[in-house]
Design an enzyme around this catalytic site. Sequence first.
Site, PDB file in Angstrom:
ATOM      1  N   TRP A  60       0.820  -1.229   0.000  1.00 59.40           N
ATOM      2  CA  TRP A  60       0.000   0.000   0.000  1.00 59.40           C
ATOM      3  C   TRP A  60       0.848   1.272   0.000  1.00 59.40           C
ATOM      4  O   TRP A  60       1.823   1.387   0.736  1.00 59.40           O
ATOM      5  CB  TRP A  60      -0.867   0.017   1.264  1.00 59.40           C
ATOM      6  CG  TRP A  60      -1.505   1.335   1.560  1.00 59.40           C
ATOM      7  CD1 TRP A  60      -0.929   2.401   2.209  1.00 59.40           C
ATOM      8  CD2 TRP A  60      -2.837   1.747   1.220  1.00 59.40           C
ATOM      9  NE1 TRP A  60      -1.831   3.447   2.293  1.00 59.40           N
ATOM     10  CE2 TRP A  60      -3.010   3.071   1.693  1.00 59.40           C
ATOM     11  CE3 TRP A  60      -3.907   1.130   0.573  1.00 59.40           C
ATOM     12  CZ2 TRP A  60      -4.194   3.780   1.540  1.00 59.40           C
ATOM     13  CZ3 TRP A  60      -5.094   1.831   0.422  1.00 59.40           C
ATOM     14  CH2 TRP A  60      -5.231   3.144   0.893  1.00 59.40           C
ATOM     15  N   ASN A  62      -0.019   5.680   0.145  1.00 59.86           N
ATOM     16  CA  ASN A  62      -0.884   6.841  -0.060  1.00 59.86           C
ATOM     17  C   ASN A  62      -0.011   8.065  -0.282  1.00 59.86           C
ATOM     18  O   ASN A  62       0.804   8.046  -1.223  1.00 59.86           O
ATOM     19  CB  ASN A  62      -2.014   6.966   0.968  1.00 59.86           C
ATOM     20  CG  ASN A  62      -1.646   6.955   2.431  1.00 59.86           C
ATOM     21  OD1 ASN A  62      -1.171   5.965   2.953  1.00 59.86           O
ATOM     22  ND2 ASN A  62      -1.889   8.034   3.132  1.00 59.86           N
ATOM     23  N   ASP A  63      -0.138   9.108   0.465  1.00 59.88           N
ATOM     24  CA  ASP A  63       0.390  10.434   0.110  1.00 59.88           C
ATOM     25  C   ASP A  63       1.867  10.488  -0.315  1.00 59.88           C
ATOM     26  O   ASP A  63       2.714   9.863   0.332  1.00 59.88           O
ATOM     27  CB  ASP A  63       0.283  11.369   1.310  1.00 59.88           C
ATOM     28  CG  ASP A  63      -1.024  11.247   2.059  1.00 59.88           C
ATOM     29  OD1 ASP A  63      -1.885  10.460   1.673  1.00 59.88           O
ATOM     30  OD2 ASP A  63      -1.177  11.959   3.070  1.00 59.88           O
ATOM     31  N   GLN A  79       3.806   7.709   1.918  1.00 56.54           N
ATOM     32  CA  GLN A  79       3.158   6.918   2.961  1.00 56.54           C
ATOM     33  C   GLN A  79       3.115   5.466   2.487  1.00 56.54           C
ATOM     34  O   GLN A  79       2.540   5.163   1.426  1.00 56.54           O
ATOM     35  CB  GLN A  79       1.726   7.427   3.198  1.00 56.54           C
ATOM     36  CG  GLN A  79       1.674   8.787   3.867  1.00 56.54           C
ATOM     37  CD  GLN A  79       1.999   8.698   5.349  1.00 56.54           C
ATOM     38  OE1 GLN A  79       1.150   8.361   6.150  1.00 56.54           O
ATOM     39  NE2 GLN A  79       3.234   9.004   5.706  1.00 56.54           N
ATOM     40  N   TRP A  87      -4.301   0.235   4.126  1.00 53.71           N
ATOM     41  CA  TRP A  87      -3.660   1.270   4.944  1.00 53.71           C
ATOM     42  C   TRP A  87      -3.270   0.704   6.313  1.00 53.71           C
ATOM     43  O   TRP A  87      -4.016  -0.067   6.913  1.00 53.71           O
ATOM     44  CB  TRP A  87      -4.633   2.455   5.116  1.00 53.71           C
ATOM     45  CG  TRP A  87      -3.999   3.621   5.825  1.00 53.71           C
ATOM     46  CD1 TRP A  87      -3.351   4.659   5.246  1.00 53.71           C
ATOM     47  CD2 TRP A  87      -3.926   3.821   7.239  1.00 53.71           C
ATOM     48  NE1 TRP A  87      -2.868   5.507   6.216  1.00 53.71           N
ATOM     49  CE2 TRP A  87      -3.212   5.018   7.455  1.00 53.71           C
ATOM     50  CE3 TRP A  87      -4.378   3.122   8.349  1.00 53.71           C
ATOM     51  CZ2 TRP A  87      -2.948   5.532   8.724  1.00 53.71           C
ATOM     52  CZ3 TRP A  87      -4.116   3.627   9.619  1.00 53.71           C
ATOM     53  CH2 TRP A  87      -3.412   4.826   9.793  1.00 53.71           C
ATOM     54  N   SER A 123       2.145  12.008   7.194  1.00 56.36           N
ATOM     55  CA  SER A 123       2.676  12.813   6.100  1.00 56.36           C
ATOM     56  C   SER A 123       3.465  14.026   6.585  1.00 56.36           C
ATOM     57  O   SER A 123       3.304  14.480   7.723  1.00 56.36           O
ATOM     58  CB  SER A 123       1.539  13.272   5.196  1.00 56.36           C
ATOM     59  OG  SER A 123       1.118  12.151   4.456  1.00 56.36           O
ATOM     60  N   ARG A 184      -2.098  17.889  11.602  1.00 52.56           N
ATOM     61  CA  ARG A 184      -1.052  17.098  10.945  1.00 52.56           C
ATOM     62  C   ARG A 184      -0.682  17.644   9.575  1.00 52.56           C
ATOM     63  O   ARG A 184      -1.228  18.612   9.100  1.00 52.56           O
ATOM     64  CB  ARG A 184      -1.500  15.641  10.817  1.00 52.56           C
ATOM     65  CG  ARG A 184      -2.796  15.441  10.069  1.00 52.56           C
ATOM     66  CD  ARG A 184      -3.063  13.932   9.939  1.00 52.56           C
ATOM     67  NE  ARG A 184      -4.284  13.672   9.216  1.00 52.56           N
ATOM     68  CZ  ARG A 184      -5.383  13.188   9.761  1.00 52.56           C
ATOM     69  NH1 ARG A 184      -5.434  12.921  11.055  1.00 52.56           N
ATOM     70  NH2 ARG A 184      -6.451  12.969   9.019  1.00 52.56           N
ATOM     71  N   ASP A 185       0.272  16.955   8.954  1.00 51.91           N
ATOM     72  CA  ASP A 185       0.693  17.165   7.569  1.00 51.91           C
ATOM     73  C   ASP A 185       1.437  18.483   7.365  1.00 51.91           C
ATOM     74  O   ASP A 185       1.040  19.330   6.554  1.00 51.91           O
ATOM     75  CB  ASP A 185      -0.503  17.067   6.610  1.00 51.91           C
ATOM     76  CG  ASP A 185      -1.272  15.769   6.774  1.00 51.91           C
ATOM     77  OD1 ASP A 185      -0.685  14.808   7.280  1.00 51.91           O
ATOM     78  OD2 ASP A 185      -2.462  15.732   6.409  1.00 51.91           O
ATOM     79  N   GLU A 245      -6.742  18.363   5.233  1.00 48.08           N
ATOM     80  CA  GLU A 245      -5.506  17.600   5.315  1.00 48.08           C
ATOM     81  C   GLU A 245      -4.517  18.165   4.299  1.00 48.08           C
ATOM     82  O   GLU A 245      -4.893  18.801   3.308  1.00 48.08           O
ATOM     83  CB  GLU A 245      -5.761  16.124   4.989  1.00 48.08           C
ATOM     84  CG  GLU A 245      -6.739  15.447   5.928  1.00 48.08           C
ATOM     85  CD  GLU A 245      -6.904  13.956   5.642  1.00 48.08           C
ATOM     86  OE1 GLU A 245      -6.727  13.171   6.577  1.00 48.08           O
ATOM     87  OE2 GLU A 245      -7.226  13.577   4.496  1.00 48.08           O
TER      88      GLU A 245
HETATM   89  C1  FRU Z   1      -4.127  11.940   3.809  1.00 47.32           C
HETATM   90  C2  FRU Z   1      -3.758  11.446   5.187  1.00 47.32           C
HETATM   91  C3  FRU Z   1      -2.952  12.486   5.952  1.00 47.32           C
HETATM   92  C4  FRU Z   1      -2.157  11.641   6.922  1.00 47.32           C
HETATM   93  C5  FRU Z   1      -1.880  10.416   6.105  1.00 47.32           C
HETATM   94  C6  FRU Z   1      -1.831   9.142   6.905  1.00 47.32           C
HETATM   95  O1  FRU Z   1      -4.352  10.897   2.919  1.00 47.32           O
HETATM   96  O2  FRU Z   1      -4.912  11.086   5.914  1.00 47.32           O
HETATM   97  O3  FRU Z   1      -3.745  13.480   6.578  1.00 47.32           O
HETATM   98  O4  FRU Z   1      -0.985  12.266   7.360  1.00 47.32           O
HETATM   99  O5  FRU Z   1      -2.897  10.326   5.135  1.00 47.32           O
HETATM  100  O6  FRU Z   1      -1.465   8.058   6.114  1.00 47.32           O
END
Ligand code: FRU
Length: 486
Positions: A60, A62-63, A79, A87, A123, A184-185, A245
């Site tokens: 997997w 993501n970001d 990620q 996830w 992230s 976050r982020d 986010e």
């Molecule tokens: C966005 C998110 C971010 C977080 C990350 C966790 O897709 O939810 O806000 O940091 O993914 O994987």
Amino acid sequence: MPTRRRFVQMAPAVLAASQHSRAETDPVLRKAMESARAAIPRAAADPLRPVYHFHPPCNWNNDPNGTIFYRGWHHLFYQFNPYGSQWGHMHWGHARSRDLVNWEHLPIAIGPSEDKGENHIFSGAAILAHDGRPRIIYTSIGNRDPEQWLAAPEDDDLLVWSKSPRNPILTTAAHGSLKIEDWRDPFMFREGGETYMVCGGNTSRQRWGGAGEVQLYRAASDDLTTWKHLGRVFQYRNREVVNVECPNLFKLDGKWVLIISPERPCEYFIGSLDLKRARFEPEVFGVLDAGAAYASNISVDDKGRTILWLWGRTKNPAASGWNGVMVLPRILSIGADGYLRQQPAPEFERLRGNPVTSTDTIRGDSLELEIELTPGQAGAAGLELRRSGAAEPVSVITFSSDGYLTAGSARTLIGKSDRHKLRVFVDKSVFEVYVNDGYAALYNSMNAGSGDLSVVPFAGGTGARILSVKAWPLQPVTFNLDRFRI
Ligand code: FRU
């Protein structure tokens, strides 16, 4: 002026000459790398896995995180779940590219320090500090409020990262009585010799809409370990949005752009930024991508190009051993009308084989198409993707005379015109559409079967016509795995 602390040296450089990965000494990363390496064969065997969209070796993603151009390389962190294709167990995967097209997978860069209460590395962003070397700031998740943590590289290939002994470098206490949820982020930018950071979140505990916010901070030391909260730089008074986010705030063509991921397709605002008052004033609003792209990040390369990175969600079954890609890196600019333009990096044109212009002969699952069409006065024209014989097409891109573009499950307003130009990228089970020289861009995924190879342009209704079609087969890119080891 913020008070400056003297530059504080990070953890001593303990990197042995032969060490090419933190996994050699860190059991958390070693276990993660062993798990990921074992999952590669299954992911690699899936015939529906994209061949020119960036993806991790397996499992997997993501970001996109910490995107930075450094010493001739585009570095992409992301990620990553080393333990499965859903996830979970967030680590930062890492890869680098010289040309935005071909990639070298590198060892997992950052994993949770379980002994310090970290469960996930969420992230974050990278920036060059005053000493000319990158720093990463990410959101550290544990059984406590989120915290922002800093890491510094021990080598110029950015393979080995050390977390700062000063972590956490920022906690929710920075906001005084302001209570921010889902804080976050971090994303960083430099302006007027200072380093700034923004973070997303909301003040409604995700209970109602209209309280998504972006906070602004300024670095109070050159090593980026101390920060001051300047205020709420953006408040999304939109009842349809409960949280913000991955905010990215950056300068582009003399304006300030704020991109947000509001738990629905990403949106952008273009306007001005008053750093003294900590206020971003939006003038223009747009949807960044109405499809399945999310969680943006930004880098600026040696050509001065502002590059947009996005996570591309996919629909493939968990059993395929992978899940997710990165959308093609897009070059951003602001058009004469004041709205964003997004164009795929021109480097991808190098993947083109011999073009085909006869509509009967377009076949393939790794293609680029250029098509000009008119939807007419009361009609629609477009492309069916990955059709198989008489069966239904897997995905359809349609321009209708009411000015809307539909691409798979996504729909967006383009406007009425006699002539529209589409650039379409088909990559196995994902596709992208760029409309009228980047006026709109849309990423989506599709559930294709491996035998569904026909692409069929169509036009129907009064005045609708396909005006021209050109298609190129696209070669797969290289994902070098030699350094994806412990
Ligand atoms: C966005 C998110 C971010 C977080 C990350 C966790 O897709 O939810 O806000 O940091 O993914 O994987």
